[in-house]
Motif scaffolding. Structure first.
Motif, PDB file in Angstrom:
ATOM      1  N   ARG A   6    -110.172 -40.920  69.497  1.00  0.00           N
ATOM      2  CA  ARG A   6    -110.163 -41.919  68.437  1.00  0.00           C
ATOM      3  C   ARG A   6    -111.574 -42.021  67.874  1.00  0.00           C
ATOM      4  N   GLU A  29    -107.364 -43.966  64.694  1.00  0.00           N
ATOM      5  CA  GLU A  29    -107.043 -42.560  64.883  1.00  0.00           C
ATOM      6  C   GLU A  29    -107.983 -41.681  64.062  1.00  0.00           C
ATOM      7  N   GLU A  76    -108.286 -41.870  74.682  1.00  0.00           N
ATOM      8  CA  GLU A  76    -107.162 -42.554  75.311  1.00  0.00           C
ATOM      9  C   GLU A  76    -106.930 -41.977  76.717  1.00  0.00           C
TER      10      GLU A  76
END
Length: 449
Positions: A84, A21, A78
């Motif tokens: 990310r 993340e 994503e």
């Protein structure tokens, strides 16, 4: 027109590879990039010492790419669009060499900087650093370097260039962005986030609904950039600090809040000061995007200028403490509070103080009135950009320049008029001069002649 004469492929490898993340600082600047439809590049060019070789510049680029995980970071997305960070273990990057011919090499260097900044950027495929050199008749004269803002904030960039100058071999701090993101998801990180959002909620629920009066002059293109160079703000601020004992950052913030209240007629004043967050353990020397905006609410009505500075000093400490948070959760909080307060809540302006002002000499005499008036008269303001690509509604960056302080303002003319924007920066200088001459003067606007 820029023509690349040579490209040198530079291989690199480094530690810290992985994926995860985004850290809070990375997510904060990513959200700004989305709002402003820009990869927010920061660029610079510098003259090179005589005799610099292409091989030496390739070594510089290799050092940067190998040493700093942030320089090897790209994004992946994503299915729902959430970004990310992906840190590569190794790769290759091109160093470009541009021939200036008979043109001014400084002008060519700046043109190359602009070319790098304006060229399309692919967050998933491109390395976040672009480097090139200008060559005049077989002699390298200038180095150009442009970095995506995801690589570093201002203090992170300063660490990078300091270490690059000496080729530091000291251990890289452990708290790189991947590790920051892991800590932020830990119970300790979540406690910090909860505490910060509690502070934000308190301000959002008590601040005035409107931050600016209705713009009387909506323009097309609507988003403007202005620059104000003040020769009076620095010496006036030194005098204020010497007389009040305030630190530079809260003194600037308090006087800015006074100017904002005078221009808008709205009090208390809500401001979002940029906080570097490098006072947190293990983060002072990390090359990364770490800074985030805090928030503070300053009641500057019916008090003296000295008291406004003192209130900013006390209030800003709480803002600094709570400027480390999950920006996605802050967005959720803002949407909830806006809905509960009727859907008309305007968010505060941004204030990014990047100055590095020395401690003033408390024994030095205060600047004389004629001296300050002459300094005010030398100040300049100009509009430099008008565009339809959005800026934030109002953001002010403050920097040291030789002999002066420069404020760069980005604003939406549909939120604040050009006249009020200029009046804000000139009024900030005026409030500082007034406080330097008489700290007991009231914060209310001085009577017009």
């Amino acid at each position: 027109m820029i023509t690349v004469a040579d490209q040198v492929v530079v291989g690199f490898s480094g530690d810290g590879a992985g994926a995860g993340e985004l850290s809070w600082g990375q997510m904060d600047i990513w959200q700004a990039m989305v709002r402003q439809k820009s990869w927010l590049p920061n660029g610079v060019w510098i003259p090179l010492p005589a005799g610099t070789t292409v091989e030496e510049l390739a070594d510089r680029l290799r050092y940067v790419m190998s040493r700093y995980p942030a320089a090897r970071t790209r994004l992946a997305f994503e299915p729902d669009g959430a970004p990310r960070q992906v840190v590569a273990a190794s790769g290759e990057i091109a160093l470009e060499v541009v021939d200036a011919g008979d043109a001014d090499p400084e002008q060519v260097a700046d043109e190359l900087r602009l070319r790098y900044q304006h060229a399309p950027y692919d967050f998933t495929a491109d390395w976040p650093i672009r480097m090139g050199a200008v060559r005049t008749h077989d002699v390298l004269t200038h180095l150009v370097m442009v970095m995506c803002h995801l690589v570093a904030d201002g203090l992170g960039a300063r660490v990078l260039f300091d270490e690059l100058d000496v080729r530091s071999t000291a251990a890289v701090p452990a708290a790189q962005p991947l590790e920051q993101a892991r800590w932020q998801s830990s119970p300790a990180g979540q406690r910090q986030n909860t505490s910060a959002l509690r502070h934000w909620e308190g301000v959002l629920r008590t601040m005035p609904l409107r931050q600016f009066p209705e713009s009387r002059d909506r323009r097309q293109p609507r988003h403007w950039r202005g620059e104000f160079v003040s020769y009076a703000l620095g010496p006036a601020l030194d005098a204020v600090r010497a007389r009040t004992g305030a630190a530079a950052a809260p003194a600037l913030l308090g006087l800015f809040a006074v100017a904002l209240a005078r221009v808008t007629g709205i009090n208390p004043v809500a401001v979002r000061p940029m906080v570097h967050n490098r006072f947190r353990p293990g983060l002072d020397r990390v090359v990364c995007m770490l800074a985030q905006y805090g928030v503070c609410l300053l009641d500057v009505a019916g008090i003296s200028l000295a008291e406004a500075v003192d209130r900013a000093q006390r209030t800003s400490l709480t803002s600094y403490k709570n400027a480390y948070y999950n920006p996605v959760e802050l967005d959720d909080l803002v949407r909830r509070v806006v809905a509960e307060r009727g859907g008309e809540l305007e968010l505060p302006c941004y204030f990014n103080d990047r100055t590095m002002l020395a401690q003033p000499d408390a024994s030095a005499p205060a600047p004389a009135v004629p001296q300050l008036r002459d300094a005010v008269a030398r100040g300049t303001f100009r509009w430099t950009t008008r565009q339809d690509i959005p800026f934030e509604p109002l953001i002010v960056h403050v920097d040291d320049v030789p002999g002066a302080i420069q404020a760069t303002m980005f604003m939406d003319t549909h939120v604040i008029s050009p006249a009020d924007g200029e009046a804000l920066l000139r009024g900030w200088e005026a409030a500082a001069v007034q406080a330097a001459l008489d700290p007991a003067a009231p914060t209310a606007p001085p009577p017009t002649a």
